[in-house]
Design a protein around this motif. Sequence first.
Motif, PDB file in Angstrom:
ATOM      1  N   HIS A 265       0.835  -1.203   0.000  1.00 16.19           N
ATOM      2  CA  HIS A 265       0.000   0.000   0.000  1.00 16.19           C
ATOM      3  C   HIS A 265       0.875   1.260   0.000  1.00 16.19           C
ATOM      4  N   GLN A 266       0.365   2.334  -0.639  1.00 21.45           N
ATOM      5  CA  GLN A 266       1.073   3.628  -0.643  1.00 21.45           C
ATOM      6  C   GLN A 266       0.692   4.383   0.627  1.00 21.45           C
ATOM      7  N   VAL A 267       1.541   4.297   1.627  1.00 20.10           N
ATOM      8  CA  VAL A 267       1.208   4.802   2.967  1.00 20.10           C
ATOM      9  C   VAL A 267       2.280   5.769   3.441  1.00 20.10           C
ATOM     10  N   THR A 268       1.851   6.786   4.182  1.00 22.39           N
ATOM     11  CA  THR A 268       2.811   7.681   4.831  1.00 22.39           C
ATOM     12  C   THR A 268       2.294   8.022   6.228  1.00 22.39           C
ATOM     13  N   ALA A 269       3.202   8.237   7.167  1.00 20.07           N
ATOM     14  CA  ALA A 269       2.810   8.511   8.561  1.00 20.07           C
ATOM     15  C   ALA A 269       3.134   9.953   8.929  1.00 20.07           C
ATOM     16  N   LEU A 270       2.250  10.554   9.711  1.00 22.28           N
ATOM     17  CA  LEU A 270       2.398  11.952  10.117  1.00 22.28           C
ATOM     18  C   LEU A 270       2.241  12.051  11.625  1.00 22.28           C
ATOM     19  N   HIS A 271       3.287  12.521  12.318  1.00 22.44           N
ATOM     20  CA  HIS A 271       3.180  12.707  13.764  1.00 22.44           C
ATOM     21  C   HIS A 271       4.188  13.751  14.227  1.00 22.44           C
ATOM     22  N   GLY A 272       4.112  14.090  15.506  1.00 19.44           N
ATOM     23  CA  GLY A 272       4.865  15.221  16.042  1.00 19.44           C
ATOM     24  C   GLY A 272       6.368  15.033  16.101  1.00 19.44           C
ATOM     25  N   GLN A 273       6.874  13.800  15.940  1.00 19.27           N
ATOM     26  CA  GLN A 273       8.324  13.602  15.990  1.00 19.27           C
ATOM     27  C   GLN A 273       9.011  13.916  14.665  1.00 19.27           C
ATOM     28  N   LEU A 274       8.235  14.098  13.608  1.00 20.80           N
ATOM     29  CA  LEU A 274       8.824  14.471  12.325  1.00 20.80           C
ATOM     30  C   LEU A 274       9.312  15.919  12.383  1.00 20.80           C
ATOM     31  N   THR A 275      10.338  16.239  11.583  1.00 18.03           N
ATOM     32  CA  THR A 275      10.787  17.623  11.487  1.00 18.03           C
ATOM     33  C   THR A 275       9.730  18.437  10.746  1.00 18.03           C
TER      34      THR A 275
END
Length: 390
Positions: A265-275
């Motif tokens: 699957h084409q998936v990406t994760a978004l959370h507060g530890q990313l720059t």
Amino acid sequence: MHLRPELLKGVFAAGFQAPSKIQEKAIPLLLHDPPQNLIGQSQSGTGKTATFTLAVLSRVDPTDPSLQAVILAPARELARQIMDVVESLGRFSGIKAALLVKEALKDTTAGGKVDAQILVATPGTVIDAAQRKRVIDMSKVKIFVLDEADNMLNAQGMGDQSMRVRGLIPRNQPVQVALFSATFPRQVRDFAERMAPNSNKLTLRQEELSVAGIKQFYFQCRDDEEKFKMLNDLYGLLTVGQSIIFVNRRDVADRIAQRMTADGHQVTALHGQLTPDDRDRVIDDFRAGRAKVLISTNVLSRGIDVLQVTIVINYDLPTGERGLPDPETYLHRIGRTGRFGRNGVSVNFVHDDRSRRVMEEISNYFSVEIKPLPTDDFELIEKTLKKAMK
């Protein structure tokens, strides 16, 4: 609505044909002279951002280069989104706008003033810019907007920061305050009254809060492993435009992203530890359709405005302090689909007595039915969800 010709031109160029309900009610109130404060309650996807943007653009004098308007948002993703709307609707106005978030402030130096008539920013950045770096002057601000006030108060210290920003405008400077929030629990009502006293009010009844165009379902799973199996099976079953999966923890977001990517699957994760740059890239990839599935934590469940989102999944149901149900966050989450009158679907995952109680309390809070889906009849699942998405 008595908008200036150059603003009307921007409205039509942006594809607006007729005002939404909130626009029809709020814009005349915001444009009334003498200016009056406004406290507005509005669902996601109803044209709220365009409402206060048109009010701001109407109040700003294009011939005066001073900073005249400040729009505060609780998260940089939402600030970027608002900035896009300001630039779109104001494209023929000659009005200068600037986006001021933490990394943009690093590039400014004392003496190098921010050249803008409208500032879109997060609260802490405005305080830094005005008091520490002294690159903005708030003395001529005449309209002050707070978006998503409920989220301001949920974020650590952001409510107090917003009040401090309001205090940077001199007492003798007349200023119109417009405050918007999807939900109005007691602490938000109290905050709104202090921030925007003697205001006009636009509110929704409790039963109007759950977004009408969103069909809500749930899977009853045996355990965490069956939750993931059902999630994977769901994506193997349906062809959806784009979707968002909400979880409560960063490690869960990363783990699901890794497992779904391994399954093709084409998936990406978004959370507060990313720059900040990585967060921007993830959002931009999702908006552009380069990623079809976005896995996000609560902290970033607002400010994601993608019209192609047809399904929102609550892999973890939202809870607040002491594990109590969080209806406000639930509302914000499912509001990512069914935007601007389109149909949308939300699917909740329940795997034990506690998560079931959370879902039932949220259902009772909004007086809405959340319908069960079978876990063993894929033909019926597909038929039910496809019908709901039409």
